[in-house]
Write an enzyme that holds these catalytic residues in place. Structure first.
Site, PDB file in Angstrom:
ATOM      1  N   ASN A 153     -10.416   0.137  -1.524  1.00  0.00           N
ATOM      2  CA  ASN A 153      -8.985   0.100  -1.223  1.00  0.00           C
ATOM      3  C   ASN A 153      -8.254  -0.701  -2.297  1.00  0.00           C
ATOM      4  O   ASN A 153      -8.314  -1.923  -2.312  1.00  0.00           O
ATOM      5  CB  ASN A 153      -8.775  -0.533   0.158  1.00  0.00           C
TER       6      ASN A 153
ATOM      7  N   CYS B 126       0.805  -1.222   0.000  1.00  0.00           N
ATOM      8  CA  CYS B 126       0.000   0.000   0.000  1.00  0.00           C
ATOM      9  C   CYS B 126       0.838   1.271   0.000  1.00  0.00           C
ATOM     10  O   CYS B 126       0.344   2.339  -0.374  1.00  0.00           O
ATOM     11  CB  CYS B 126      -0.934   0.011   1.211  1.00  0.00           C
TER      12      CYS B 126
ATOM     13  N   HIS C 106      -3.662   7.205   2.109  1.00  0.00           N
ATOM     14  CA  HIS C 106      -4.026   5.908   1.554  1.00  0.00           C
ATOM     15  C   HIS C 106      -5.435   5.571   2.004  1.00  0.00           C
ATOM     16  O   HIS C 106      -5.776   5.677   3.185  1.00  0.00           O
ATOM     17  CB  HIS C 106      -3.034   4.843   2.045  1.00  0.00           C
TER      18      HIS C 106
END
Length: 330
Positions: free
Chosen positions: A286, A116, A256
């Protein structure tokens, strides 16, 4: 003109698969009550790949959009960095194919597997290349996570999505543009909180290994939450200190998009105005490394970034890896 160089953002782009998946479909499959996913994650919809979609295909569309936005000739690009955890193949890397499809005949190309946080790592490396070589770098972050999640595991099935985002970084001679402050970190003691247990060289493909071992799993969601908040907050504080700015100087906060509760907690830790947070999680979920790049492109479409704006980007993910960047817009 001074030989001193910095970098600046020249263009943005993004791409998502055509298939849009609402919470109701997932909640019905997992036996969850209506509204359960949105209450806990902030997600309403996400996009998942259709048959025929590929990682390189999504990345190419996002990269092409960024190049068009910048209005730059393909032969001017010196490097392509592709942040992904889901390349088309284990070998070869996907970045050379991406460069070829975009007609970037004079560019180097490499994949980066930073989970990520991968986009922030790629952006930091791109900034160094721009400063050293005086050539633009195309940074693309893309993932097709719908093909790596266990649809029966609630923690993974409800959040992960597919998307690609891109940013073209080029040279500048302005001191308040590009990467003004950076902090990257990791904590290998939490290495296996999020993982794909099998398929690597330590546990290679074998008939006796259960299929679920080749899919993503989240071992401890509460630990992931606390680690992410801690990493993202500390890195953001350090990056702002290195940029010699305070939270009040941040025009837009682009975290994020892991879970709305995570980045709201980070915002509170840093004393940031929540109204300055860029949010794409509601409709895009996500997509790991792609979320910040996607969010930047969407935000620029909705309200174009102005010269002088200062953005704070921060992320944490599997490994655990983390980082933050203060980005000055030119």
């Amino acid at each position: 003109m001074s030989r001193w160089r910095s970098s600046r953002v020249l263009g943005f782009g993004h791409s998502v698969p055509a298939r849009r998946v609402g919470n109701a479909e997932i909640e019905a499959r997992l036996g969850l009550e209506a509204g359960w996913i949105e209450r806990r994650t902030g997600i309403r919809n996400r996009h998942w790949a259709c048959d025929g979609d590929t990682l390189s295909g999504l990345a190419t569309k996002a990269g092409a959009a960024a190049l068009a936005d910048a209005g730059i000739a393909p032969d001017a690009v010196g490097l392509v960095l592709l942040a992904t955890s889901t390349p088309d193949h284990l070998l070869p890397p996907s970045a050379p194919l991406l460069a070829h499809r975009l007609g970037l005949a004079r560019a180097g190309a490499v994949d980066l597997a930073g989970a990520c946080s991968g986009f922030l790592y790629a952006l930091t490396l791109a900034d160094g290349f721009v400063r050293a070589q005086d050539k633009p770098v195309l940074v693309v972050a893309a993932n097709i996570l719908s093909r790596r999640i266990n649809l029966e595991e609630r923690a993974s099935a409800v959040v992960f999505a597919d998307a690609a985002g891109a940013l073209l970084l080029g040279p500048s001679h302005e001191q308040e543009t590009g990467l003004l402050g950076v902090d990257l970190t990791c904590d290998g003691s939490q290495y296996d909180l999020i993982s794909i247990p099998a398929g690597g060289s330590s546990r290679p493909f074998a008939p006796e290994i259960a299929a679920r071992e080749f899919l993503m799993t989240m071992r401890d969601g509460k630990a992931v939450f606390s680690q992410a908040v801690r990493m993202m907050s500390r890195c953001a504080e350090t990056a702002m200190a290195r940029a010699e700015i305070k939270a009040a100087d941040i025009d837009r906060f682009v975290p994020h998009q892991a879970n709305v509760r995570i980045f709201d907690a980070v915002s509170a830790e840093l004393g940031l105005d929540r109204n300055r947070t860029v949010r794409s999680i509601e409709d895009y979920g996500n997509s790991s490394a792609a979320t910040i790049a996607l969010s930047l492109s969407l935000a620029n479409q909705a309200a174009p970034f102005r010269s002088g704006e200062k953005l704070l980007l921060t992320a944490a993910g599997a490994g655990m890896t983390g980082g933050a960047v203060v980005l000055g817009m030119g």
